[in-house]
Design a protein around this motif. Sequence first.
Motif, mmCIF file in Angstrom:
data_model
loop_
_atom_site.group_PDB
_atom_site.id
_atom_site.type_symbol
_atom_site.label_atom_id
_atom_site.label_comp_id
_atom_site.label_asym_id
_atom_site.label_seq_id
_atom_site.Cartn_x
_atom_site.Cartn_y
_atom_site.Cartn_z
ATOM 1 N N ARG A 1 0.808 -1.226 0.000
ATOM 2 C CA ARG A 1 0.000 0.000 0.000
ATOM 3 C C ARG A 1 0.837 1.270 0.000
ATOM 4 O O ARG A 1 0.362 2.332 -0.363
ATOM 5 C CB ARG A 1 -0.989 0.014 1.160
ATOM 6 N N CYS B 1 0.877 3.020 -3.294
ATOM 7 C CA CYS B 1 -0.377 3.567 -3.837
ATOM 8 C C CYS B 1 -0.156 4.986 -4.350
ATOM 9 O O CYS B 1 0.406 5.828 -3.651
ATOM 10 C CB CYS B 1 -1.461 3.569 -2.767
ATOM 11 N N SER B 2 -0.611 5.227 -5.615
ATOM 12 C CA SER B 2 -0.414 6.546 -6.201
ATOM 13 C C SER B 2 -1.700 7.369 -6.188
ATOM 14 O O SER B 2 -1.803 8.372 -6.878
ATOM 15 C CB SER B 2 0.092 6.404 -7.629
ATOM 16 N N ASN B 3 -2.683 6.885 -5.424
ATOM 17 C CA ASN B 3 -3.964 7.601 -5.309
ATOM 18 C C ASN B 3 -4.654 7.850 -6.638
ATOM 19 O O ASN B 3 -5.253 8.896 -6.844
ATOM 20 C CB ASN B 3 -3.767 8.942 -4.585
ATOM 21 N N CYS B 4 -4.578 6.883 -7.549
ATOM 22 C CA CYS B 4 -5.246 7.080 -8.845
ATOM 23 C C CYS B 4 -6.744 6.813 -8.752
ATOM 24 O O CYS B 4 -7.507 7.185 -9.617
ATOM 25 C CB CYS B 4 -4.625 6.185 -9.915
ATOM 26 N N LEU B 5 -7.181 6.108 -7.694
ATOM 27 C CA LEU B 5 -8.596 5.814 -7.417
ATOM 28 C C LEU B 5 -9.227 4.803 -8.382
ATOM 29 O O LEU B 5 -10.436 4.605 -8.357
ATOM 30 C CB LEU B 5 -9.444 7.099 -7.408
ATOM 31 N N TYR C 1 -11.153 2.106 -6.511
ATOM 32 C CA TYR C 1 -12.456 2.561 -6.018
ATOM 33 C C TYR C 1 -13.477 2.576 -7.145
ATOM 34 O O TYR C 1 -14.650 2.317 -6.944
ATOM 35 C CB TYR C 1 -12.354 3.961 -5.407
ATOM 36 N N SER D 1 -10.845 1.473 1.799
ATOM 37 C CA SER D 1 -10.146 2.492 2.601
ATOM 38 C C SER D 1 -9.484 1.976 3.879
ATOM 39 O O SER D 1 -8.318 2.256 4.119
ATOM 40 C CB SER D 1 -11.100 3.641 2.926
ATOM 41 N N LYS E 1 -5.855 2.810 3.356
ATOM 42 C CA LYS E 1 -5.496 4.088 3.980
ATOM 43 C C LYS E 1 -5.485 4.021 5.498
ATOM 44 O O LYS E 1 -5.175 4.997 6.156
ATOM 45 C CB LYS E 1 -6.505 5.166 3.553
ATOM 46 N N CYS F 1 -4.882 -2.268 -10.528
ATOM 47 C CA CYS F 1 -3.852 -1.438 -9.903
ATOM 48 C C CYS F 1 -2.536 -1.523 -10.664
ATOM 49 O O CYS F 1 -1.923 -2.592 -10.769
ATOM 50 C CB CYS F 1 -3.645 -1.855 -8.454
#
Lengths: 262, 281
Positions: free
Chosen positions: B222, B225-229, B232, B242, B246, B270
């Motif tokens: 984790r 993670c590049s927060n590309c979403l 989600y 989450s 997170k 991912c």
Amino acid sequence: MTETKYHDGQSSERRKFLLETARTACGVALFGLGLGLYGNKQAVARPVYTMRPPGALPDKKFLAACIRCGQCVRACPYKTLRLAKPEEEVATGTPYFSARQIPCELCEKRPCIRACPTGALDPLLTDIYKARMGLAVLIDRENCLNFLGLRCDVCYRNCPLIDKAITLNPLHNQRSGKHTLFLPEVHSKHCTGCGKCEKSCVLEKAAIKVVPLALAQGELGHHYRLGWEEKTKAGKSLIPEQLDLPDRMPEFTTPITPEWKP
Amino acid sequence: MSKDTYAGTLAAAKKGWLSAHRYLLLRRASQLSMLALFLCGPLTGLWIFKGNLAASRFLDTIPLSDPFILLQSLATGTIAGSTALLGGALIATFYLLSGGRVYCAWVCPVNILTDCAAWLRLRFRLREGISLNRNTRYWMIAMVLAVTALTGSLAWELINPVTMLHRGLVFGLGLAWTIPLGIFAFDLLVSKRGWCGHLCPVGAFYSLLGRFSLLRVRAERREHCSNCLDCYAVCPEPQVISPALKGENGRGPVITGANCTNCGRCIDICAERVFSFGRRF
């Protein structure tokens, strides 16, 4: 100030939560009401021409036990059984057969019953001739050929329990004055409701039909006792010997047949 | 996920198309082969599974049955036969270990339709529509059991789209195709992931069943993670991500949410290979 705000936020959160919960519960309950009404209707509304497989528990219990897996349908070597589709009047997914199309062949090994995983088809029914899928009823006595004085007998001869479930009762044919009617009669003590009579009836529409027991049979008032049965049970008549008064003949002053001379 | 790309574009570019669709393809293969195994008998005479998803017999010996249907039967006061109970125990044990909603993602035929609707929603950027409470499904379980107990017959099985579709495909559809079609339309036009994620009591039951399953998706990498979403966007139950991805204070990296279907789509999507299948402990 901040504290009040916090409390406000909390109570509005709570209000939102309660409101949403109430809304969800309400919606689901309404849906449930509809489902319940529909389900109840399905439970009582099986058309009369549809029979359950042999060993099926009474309707209400059957619908609680049958999980609609269709294993009985697969087990039936004659493709008699089928599963109700949603547009049919039988509860969706439950097995049934229509005698006029394919009757039950009364397999002695009872493959359908043995395939049923839940016991909705009663495994205790080991003698297939004890099955009571329905009761054959000679429903149209006006068009039955035997009643018309023609010897058809096809239902009688096709009955797996010939001379037990269906007998032919001879009766004088008053129309011709010199023939005999052989009237088929069904005996509930032996009829399995397999429907072979209905299937074999030669009329365009069968005069003899298998219908659910509840519809076919009347019910005697529960206070009724049949004298002749009670007599056998008790070994003697239950009422005292009838009082037999002496016969009194009229006393004639003149002879009964007076002498007559022309 | 940028404005001009869809969820998965990045993963496909970085890992290759096949690797970015690995679990999706496996899942479709699993769903279709489940169906094929049931259809094999009636179509070719080679009986592998006899029956349908409600209950069946594997190779004419091992009984399998759906524990939720047995539970409904129990609610009427009926105790099903030993064969059905044994079959139910076998199935329940399998999902206890593998994750209850493995059923939803890997077996249930309705999933193909609802995934399709969700994919179309993503593709055409449709708005979410009517939002239903995610807990509605648990209310649905309570409702189903209550109605079943009150009417004394398996009420849900009269309209259960899962068993109706499967039974229809195996035994003859009739008008049964209208119900799954209705669900597809509902998911596409009315409510995003409306059926499987919010309403279906079968899925809800299986999520309760697999609450403590051993097989879980882990956000093992984790920190990459590049927060590309993207995860989600494709996840049918995005609320479960989450806490694992997170979560702070030592929470995670295992996705423990009971509603996770173990579909593995997040693993596919991912680009940074954050997720992987693993054990809970």
